[in-house]
Design a protein around this motif. Sequence first.
Motif, mmCIF file in Angstrom:
data_model
loop_
_atom_site.group_PDB
_atom_site.id
_atom_site.type_symbol
_atom_site.label_atom_id
_atom_site.label_comp_id
_atom_site.label_asym_id
_atom_site.label_seq_id
_atom_site.Cartn_x
_atom_site.Cartn_y
_atom_site.Cartn_z
ATOM 1 N N VAL A 117 -3.157 -59.821 -22.794
ATOM 2 C CA VAL A 117 -2.702 -61.170 -21.798
ATOM 3 C C VAL A 117 -3.062 -62.439 -22.829
ATOM 4 C CG1 VAL A 117 -3.591 -62.210 -20.304
ATOM 5 C CG2 VAL A 117 -3.004 -60.227 -19.382
ATOM 6 N N PHE A 118 -2.269 -63.665 -22.726
ATOM 7 C CA PHE A 118 -2.581 -64.438 -23.901
ATOM 8 C C PHE A 118 -2.325 -65.705 -23.180
ATOM 9 C CE2 PHE A 118 -0.862 -68.446 -25.714
ATOM 10 C CZ PHE A 118 -2.181 -68.507 -27.059
ATOM 11 N N SER A 119 -3.816 -66.109 -22.802
ATOM 12 C CA SER A 119 -4.343 -67.308 -21.583
ATOM 13 C C SER A 119 -4.829 -68.320 -22.084
ATOM 14 C CB SER A 119 -5.199 -66.277 -21.091
ATOM 15 O OG SER A 119 -5.956 -67.958 -20.221
ATOM 16 N N MET A 120 -4.062 -69.577 -21.787
ATOM 17 C CA MET A 120 -4.421 -70.748 -22.073
ATOM 18 C C MET A 120 -4.914 -71.844 -21.330
ATOM 19 S SD MET A 120 -2.758 -72.108 -25.072
ATOM 20 C CE MET A 120 -3.762 -73.902 -24.731
ATOM 21 N N GLY A 121 -5.699 -70.695 -20.014
ATOM 22 C CA GLY A 121 -6.681 -71.738 -19.057
ATOM 23 C C GLY A 121 -6.159 -71.779 -18.563
ATOM 24 N N GLY A 122 -6.525 -72.571 -17.662
ATOM 25 C CA GLY A 122 -6.858 -73.872 -16.796
ATOM 26 C C GLY A 122 -6.569 -72.432 -15.136
#
Length: 378
Positions: A117-122
């Motif tokens: 999983v790649f997360s940019m946050g938020g």
Amino acid sequence: MSERLNPAPCPPPPAPRVAPGPGRAFLIAGGGTGGHVIPGLAVAKELRARGHKAFFVGTARGLEATLAPREGFELELIRIGGLKRVGLRQTAATLLELPISTLHAGRLIEEHRVAAVFSMGGYVAGPPVIAALARQLPVVIMEPNAVPGFTNCRIAMYVWRALISFQETARYFPRGRTELTGLPVREEFFAVPEKPRSECFTILITGGSQGSRTLNQASRQSWPLFRASGMAVRILHQSGPAACDELRAAFAESGIQGDVSPFIADMPAAFAQADLIVCRSGAGAVAELAAAGKPSILAPFPFAADDHQLRNAEAFVRAGAARLVPDSEMTGQKLFDTIAELAAAPAVLAAMGHAARALAHPGAARRAADVLEEAARV
């Protein structure tokens, strides 16, 4: 509780370059604003070019609902709201939605056979990240701000790798799990040449695509001051659509060279014309300043989550790349005084530009894709 958005009908994108061997599936988590979605798209495109599958998880009200399908990526919808700076009703609704959305995200992970999983946050990233960690899947996050946001702070101890834009951000994560990659930025910004000094000093003022009331007002108040000073200036001002007509009419009467426009489509070209840039200090804005090597006056948006715009601006000031003017102090007089001081010191401006360029990190999307491939092999 959820539905799937398939790409809108349109001509198929060019065939991707397929990497040798079977592709893997990667979940891209993070949405709402362009700052979360656009870097995620850059990484997703790089993964697709390598023969992998990338799909997004987001909400119907975020920018991902438009941008991801438009770029040919599948979007899985969940229902989730924020927890920061929201009322009691929204907090209660989010807490009720969280377990349901997390269960649904878990089913999506299994259905797509997600490798990492790649997360940019938020807030959108919460359910898929929690679901991935519960399944002991690698989670790679990209934290573009000097201080991590709410979601990334909560999962810092469990991430496989944190890709950061400021070296000082490493202290929020376990030692050895961070890498300084920067934020994906359009290649055109890296190609902006150093601008030679000319008789007319060009200033680019932008509050983002929707504009900034503070910067609009300060700019307008500064015009008679520039006119009275006799300073040869040219002002390029992106006002946002709401205030454009009024500002454009006033600017036409000011006698100052330049232009007021609601939106600047070719921002790298506008950067190339500018001797100095006045803007907010979101992650995308400061990454573009670094890529282009431009000196700046930063006016952080005072209501940004976790005050991250202030922290970004302070990091640029410490590096010698910018001047910081708090939103509460950004008046026409302050703007004029700060610009006039810098315009009279070309050596200082040049040093600021070089310091900004030193903060740039080309190839961020490629490196993020490398890291995700490494995580998928664990």
